[in-house]
Design a protein around this motif. Structure first.
Motif, PDB file in Angstrom:
ATOM      1  N   GLU A   1      -3.916  35.646 -17.129  1.00 16.12           N
ATOM      2  CA  GLU A   1      -4.528  34.326 -17.104  1.00 16.12           C
ATOM      3  C   GLU A   1      -4.379  33.588 -18.245  1.00 16.12           C
ATOM      4  N   ILE A   2      -4.420  34.330 -19.509  1.00 17.27           N
ATOM      5  CA  ILE A   2      -4.325  33.561 -20.760  1.00 17.27           C
ATOM      6  C   ILE A   2      -2.642  32.858 -20.558  1.00 17.27           C
ATOM      7  N   ILE A   3      -1.643  33.759 -20.351  1.00 13.10           N
ATOM      8  CA  ILE A   3      -0.529  33.139 -20.159  1.00 13.10           C
ATOM      9  C   ILE A   3      -0.320  32.088 -19.044  1.00 13.10           C
ATOM     10  N   GLY A   4      -0.895  32.025 -18.112  1.00 11.26           N
ATOM     11  CA  GLY A   4      -1.148  30.869 -17.216  1.00 11.26           C
ATOM     12  C   GLY A   4      -1.585  29.927 -17.893  1.00 11.26           C
ATOM     13  N   LEU A   5      -2.906  29.950 -18.667  1.00 13.91           N
ATOM     14  CA  LEU A   5      -3.445  28.692 -19.204  1.00 13.91           C
ATOM     15  C   LEU A   5      -2.507  28.005 -20.187  1.00 13.91           C
ATOM     16  N   ARG A   6      -1.763  28.971 -20.940  1.00 15.20           N
ATOM     17  CA  ARG A   6      -0.634  28.603 -21.993  1.00 15.20           C
ATOM     18  C   ARG A   6       0.272  27.705 -21.290  1.00 15.20           C
ATOM     19  N   ASP A   7       0.776  28.229 -20.150  1.00 16.14           N
ATOM     20  CA  ASP A   7       1.818  27.548 -19.540  1.00 16.14           C
ATOM     21  C   ASP A   7       1.303  26.140 -19.009  1.00 16.14           C
ATOM     22  N   ALA A   8      -0.027  26.120 -18.540  1.00 14.83           N
ATOM     23  CA  ALA A   8      -0.338  24.810 -17.929  1.00 14.83           C
ATOM     24  C   ALA A   8      -0.512  23.929 -18.856  1.00 14.83           C
ATOM     25  N   TYR A   9      -0.812  24.317 -20.248  1.00 17.06           N
ATOM     26  CA  TYR A   9      -0.947  23.281 -21.255  1.00 17.06           C
ATOM     27  C   TYR A   9       0.319  22.902 -21.767  1.00 17.06           C
ATOM     28  N   GLU A  10       1.466  23.906 -22.083  1.00 23.62           N
ATOM     29  CA  GLU A  10       2.825  23.426 -22.547  1.00 23.62           C
ATOM     30  C   GLU A  10       3.472  22.622 -21.481  1.00 23.62           C
ATOM     31  N   ALA A  11       3.200  22.445 -20.189  1.00 20.90           N
ATOM     32  CA  ALA A  11       3.759  21.696 -19.110  1.00 20.90           C
ATOM     33  C   ALA A  11       3.426  20.224 -19.486  1.00 20.90           C
ATOM     34  N   HIS A  12       2.502  19.925 -19.962  1.00 22.86           N
ATOM     35  CA  HIS A  12       2.452  18.248 -20.210  1.00 22.86           C
ATOM     36  C   HIS A  12       3.252  18.176 -21.381  1.00 22.86           C
ATOM     37  N   TRP A  13       3.558  19.113 -22.317  1.00 22.82           N
ATOM     38  CA  TRP A  13       4.613  18.751 -23.368  1.00 22.82           C
ATOM     39  C   TRP A  13       5.863  18.723 -22.802  1.00 22.82           C
ATOM     40  N   LYS A  14       6.347  19.702 -21.924  1.00 22.70           N
ATOM     41  CA  LYS A  14       7.634  19.751 -21.070  1.00 22.70           C
ATOM     42  C   LYS A  14       7.827  18.343 -20.521  1.00 22.70           C
ATOM     43  N   ALA A  15       6.634  17.944 -19.515  1.00 21.37           N
ATOM     44  CA  ALA A  15       6.835  16.812 -18.932  1.00 21.37           C
ATOM     45  C   ALA A  15       7.160  15.624 -19.718  1.00 21.37           C
ATOM     46  N   ALA A  16       6.308  15.499 -20.594  1.00 22.81           N
ATOM     47  CA  ALA A  16       6.393  13.991 -21.501  1.00 22.81           C
ATOM     48  C   ALA A  16       7.947  14.223 -22.067  1.00 22.81           C
ATOM     49  N   LEU A  17       8.532  14.889 -22.804  1.00 20.49           N
ATOM     50  CA  LEU A  17       9.636  15.057 -23.051  1.00 20.49           C
ATOM     51  C   LEU A  17      10.794  14.943 -22.083  1.00 20.49           C
ATOM     52  N   ALA A  18      10.524  15.428 -20.762  1.00 25.35           N
ATOM     53  CA  ALA A  18      11.745  15.468 -19.844  1.00 25.35           C
ATOM     54  C   ALA A  18      11.776  13.995 -19.409  1.00 25.35           C
ATOM     55  N   ASP A  19      10.463  13.490 -19.018  1.00 24.34           N
ATOM     56  CA  ASP A  19      10.407  12.045 -18.540  1.00 24.34           C
ATOM     57  C   ASP A  19      11.022  10.989 -19.690  1.00 24.34           C
ATOM     58  N   GLY A  20      10.672  11.370 -20.852  1.00 23.51           N
ATOM     59  CA  GLY A  20      11.088  10.426 -21.876  1.00 23.51           C
ATOM     60  C   GLY A  20      12.829  10.594 -22.070  1.00 23.51           C
ATOM     61  N   VAL A  21      13.409  11.694 -21.704  1.00 25.65           N
ATOM     62  CA  VAL A  21      14.829  11.713 -21.740  1.00 25.65           C
ATOM     63  C   VAL A  21      15.393  11.386 -20.597  1.00 25.65           C
ATOM     64  N   ALA A  22      14.733  11.369 -19.479  1.00 25.60           N
ATOM     65  CA  ALA A  22      15.321  10.843 -17.913  1.00 25.60           C
ATOM     66  C   ALA A  22      15.193   9.217 -18.116  1.00 25.60           C
ATOM     67  N   GLU A  23      14.114   8.696 -18.558  1.00 19.08           N
ATOM     68  CA  GLU A  23      14.192   7.278 -18.979  1.00 19.08           C
ATOM     69  C   GLU A  23      14.641   6.794 -19.897  1.00 19.08           C
ATOM     70  N   GLY A  24      15.455   7.576 -20.785  1.00 16.71           N
ATOM     71  CA  GLY A  24      16.353   7.000 -21.868  1.00 16.71           C
ATOM     72  C   GLY A  24      15.307   6.704 -23.213  1.00 16.71           C
ATOM     73  N   ALA A  25      14.292   6.838 -23.130  1.00 18.87           N
ATOM     74  CA  ALA A  25      13.074   6.498 -23.972  1.00 18.87           C
ATOM     75  C   ALA A  25      13.355   7.524 -25.275  1.00 18.87           C
ATOM     76  N   PHE A  26      13.739   9.014 -24.944  1.00 17.63           N
ATOM     77  CA  PHE A  26      13.979   9.835 -25.773  1.00 17.63           C
ATOM     78  C   PHE A  26      15.466  10.210 -25.965  1.00 17.63           C
ATOM     79  N   ARG A  27      15.838  10.692 -26.976  1.00 17.05           N
ATOM     80  CA  ARG A  27      17.393  11.226 -27.369  1.00 17.05           C
ATOM     81  C   ARG A  27      17.119  12.645 -27.575  1.00 17.05           C
ATOM     82  N   VAL A  28      17.136  13.552 -27.094  1.00 22.30           N
ATOM     83  CA  VAL A  28      16.859  14.830 -27.515  1.00 22.30           C
ATOM     84  C   VAL A  28      18.059  15.997 -27.238  1.00 22.30           C
ATOM     85  N   ALA A  29      18.571  16.598 -28.008  1.00 20.29           N
ATOM     86  CA  ALA A  29      19.642  17.550 -27.646  1.00 20.29           C
ATOM     87  C   ALA A  29      19.186  19.056 -26.877  1.00 20.29           C
ATOM     88  N   ASP A  30      18.084  19.539 -27.242  1.00 14.86           N
ATOM     89  CA  ASP A  30      17.323  20.518 -26.620  1.00 14.86           C
ATOM     90  C   ASP A  30      15.926  20.253 -26.653  1.00 14.86           C
TER      91      ASP A  30
END
Length: 232
Positions: free
Chosen positions: A124-153
């Protein structure tokens, strides 16, 4: 006169405050039920009246802390679509939560290893951690996809930024040289520079009133052995 329910609630909160203090300072493995009892002037039997086991107590603390972080994050993010706004809110809120609740967050971040692998609580705790980190993953991925961020990794960038934020639980002091608002603003600037975001005239800022409150967080951690100049 305080009724039985109120007395039980007060005792439960005192146990959780003592647990957070001891788990954060000594570590979960080095803290016994007897230690908790001594800290709150209760017998072992008295402790077990309020908690089923030491591991169940740890899991409950981590569960409530993680859910509080997720809920507050989702409320803050809801009005915003721009990746830069979302990343700004994620950085500011994670920084503030750790600075304001240093012991709870040390336990939340560092004691997953103490939960029995494969147990319902561990998963359960792993699932909650993953749910929180998903917001970070989405923000970075969307920024890269839109050209707003330039990130190598994206993964390494996420881990680096989150580590920067969570580190405030180790060094931030309310009586230090910088206010929490100043620390959050500086960290947001560092984070946006790290993803090479273009300069923005305005960015969303974390609303501290939406941050989770952990009633068991010890009031202060003043017995820091480091000299004053080492405190930021």
């Amino acid at each position: 006169m305080q009724d039985l329910t109120d007395r039980d609630t007060d005792a439960g909160e005192r146990i959780r405050t003592a647990a957070v203090l001891l788990f954060a300072r000594r570590g979960y493995a080095a803290t016994s039920i007897r230690d908790l009892g001594k800290a709150v002037n209760m017998t072992n039997a008295g402790i077990y009246h309020h908690v089923t086991s030491k591991e169940a107590l740890l899991a409950d603390l981590m569960r409530v802390a993680q859910r509080g972080l997720i809920d507050s994050t989702e409320r803050m993010l809801a009005p915003y679509r721009r990746p830069a706004d979302r990343l700004s809110l994620l950085i500011g809120s994670l920084t503030a939560v750790h600075a304001r609740n240093p012991m709870t967050t040390r336990v939340m971040d560092g004691e997953l290893r103490s939960l029995t692998p494969g147990s319902a609580a561990h998963d359960e705790i792993i699932g909650l951690r993953d749910a929180y980190e998903a917001h970070w993953k989405a923000a970075l991925a969307d920024g890269v996809a839109e050209g707003a961020f330039r990130v190598a990794d994206e993964r390494l960038t996420r881990l680096a930024l989150m580590s920067m934020c969570t580190g405030t639980s180790e060094w931030y002091r309310p009586d230090g040289r910088s206010t929490l608002e100043q620390v959050c603003a500086e960290f947001v600037a560092i984070g946006l520079a790290a993803v090479r975001a273009p300069a923005a005239t305005t960015l969303a800022t974390a609303d501290f009133s939406l941050l989770p409150e952990y009633p068991w967080e010890p009031l202060d951690d003043r017995d820091d052995p480091r000299p004053d100049e080492a405190r930021r």
